[in-house]
Write a protein that holds these residues in place. Structure first.
Motif, PDB file in Angstrom:
ATOM      1  N   VAL A  93       0.839  -1.205   0.000  1.00 22.79           N
ATOM      2  CA  VAL A  93       0.000   0.000   0.000  1.00 22.79           C
ATOM      3  C   VAL A  93       0.869   1.249   0.000  1.00 22.79           C
ATOM      4  N   LEU A  94       1.920   1.261   0.792  1.00 21.77           N
ATOM      5  CA  LEU A  94       2.812   2.429   0.846  1.00 21.77           C
ATOM      6  C   LEU A  94       3.514   2.639  -0.487  1.00 21.77           C
ATOM      7  N   SER A  95       3.825   1.560  -1.192  1.00 18.31           N
ATOM      8  CA  SER A  95       4.452   1.704  -2.507  1.00 18.31           C
ATOM      9  C   SER A  95       3.489   2.316  -3.517  1.00 18.31           C
ATOM     10  N   LEU A  96       2.184   2.093  -3.329  1.00 18.05           N
ATOM     11  CA  LEU A  96       1.183   2.710  -4.190  1.00 18.05           C
ATOM     12  C   LEU A  96       0.964   4.177  -3.819  1.00 18.05           C
ATOM     13  N   ALA A 120      -8.788 -11.635   1.927  1.00 20.20           N
ATOM     14  CA  ALA A 120      -8.057 -11.645   0.655  1.00 20.20           C
ATOM     15  C   ALA A 120      -7.104 -10.450   0.599  1.00 20.20           C
ATOM     16  N   LYS A 121      -5.896 -10.667   0.098  1.00 20.80           N
ATOM     17  CA  LYS A 121      -4.868  -9.629   0.093  1.00 20.80           C
ATOM     18  C   LYS A 121      -5.321  -8.371  -0.642  1.00 20.80           C
ATOM     19  N   ASP A 122      -5.915  -8.523  -1.828  1.00 18.78           N
ATOM     20  CA  ASP A 122      -6.310  -7.343  -2.587  1.00 18.78           C
ATOM     21  C   ASP A 122      -7.423  -6.573  -1.890  1.00 18.78           C
ATOM     22  N   ARG A 123      -8.294  -7.285  -1.153  1.00 16.97           N
ATOM     23  CA  ARG A 123      -9.367  -6.616  -0.415  1.00 16.97           C
ATOM     24  C   ARG A 123      -8.804  -5.807   0.750  1.00 16.97           C
ATOM     25  N   LEU A 124      -7.845  -6.397   1.473  1.00 21.32           N
ATOM     26  CA  LEU A 124      -7.231  -5.667   2.587  1.00 21.32           C
ATOM     27  C   LEU A 124      -6.493  -4.432   2.076  1.00 21.32           C
ATOM     28  N   GLU A 125      -5.765  -4.585   0.992  1.00 19.94           N
ATOM     29  CA  GLU A 125      -5.034  -3.445   0.438  1.00 19.94           C
ATOM     30  C   GLU A 125      -5.990  -2.349  -0.012  1.00 19.94           C
ATOM     31  N   GLN A 126      -7.144  -2.733  -0.546  1.00 18.14           N
ATOM     32  CA  GLN A 126      -8.141  -1.746  -0.959  1.00 18.14           C
ATOM     33  C   GLN A 126      -8.630  -0.939   0.238  1.00 18.14           C
TER      34      GLN A 126
END
Length: 230
Positions: A93-96, A120-126
């Protein structure tokens, strides 16, 4: 409805205006790439709005259906399927965030344990990305700009805190903050779906999300998710 029409109508108007210029042939060849890039940017804006609407509809609808007992929410819809090491998700997330203009002047403090959460990883990152971007926007006019991310085990769960040094959330909005189309931003600057989407994702994974109203030096959002299954 008026807010959503404004959000989508403005970029469409801009795109149509640029198209008219390009069709007329009045734009010099060396400037056409710039106009096309502007069209692309406005198209991406519309795409993000529609994506927010879909993200809001899918997990929230699945969670509501499960709660009512009418049908079972699938793990894929709710975001409950999968697991991820929290520190890895925070790093991504910080890299985004780093390339974002709104993030450039912000101090970041991270204290995240290497714990695993059931989502799910993508859900947490969202969820984390949405909360972090909201925090960055809130600190736009602040003298001190600091974003803090903390996480640790709390019994069988993992507690995540995202904290900023902005003005905080007005009392009259706090009770409605996670409802769809509620936003503290001006019309045209936010759909009011981000936190509703986050709520649907987190609750679909068996967790909860809330605003810590006891925190007075800015805003602190708390996300609690199921931890690693032993």
């Amino acid at each position: 409805a008026a807010g959503m029409a404004h959000e989508i109508g403005n970029p469409i108007t801009a795109i149509m205006g640029i198209q008219d210029l390009l069709i007329s042939g009045d734009v010099p060849a060396d400037e056409q790439a710039e106009y096309l890039a502007r069209m692309r940017k406005e198209t991406e804006r519309i795409h993000q709005i529609l994506r927010d609407l879909l993200d809001f509809a899918r997990p929230e609808a699945a969670a509501s259906a499960a709660a009512s007992g009418s049908i079972s929410a699938s793990p894929e819809e709710s975001g409950a399927i999968g697991s991820v090491v929290l520190s890895e998700a925070v790093t991504d997330v910080l890299s985004l965030l780093r390339p974002q203009k709104v993030f450039r002047d912000i101090e970041v403090a991270v204290d995240v344990a290497d714990v695993e959460v059931q989502i799910a990883k993508d859900r947490l990152e969202q969820v984390l990305l949405n909360l972090a971007l909201n925090a960055c926007d809130a600190m736009a006019g602040a003298k001190t700009k600091k974003l803090s991310l903390r996480a640790a085990r709390e019994g069988s769960s993992v507690r995540i805190e995202i904290e900023d040094t902005g003005p905080g959330v007005a009392a009259e909005v706090r009770e409605r903050l996670f409802l769809p189309f509620v936003t503290t931003k001006e019309v045209g600057l936010g759909t009011g779906l981000g936190l509703a989407v986050c709520r649907g994702i987190v609750e679909g994974a068996g967790g909860r999300i809330e605003l810590d109203s006891s925190y007075t030096r800015g805003a602190r959002f708390v996300v609690v998710l199921p931890g690693q299954v032993d």
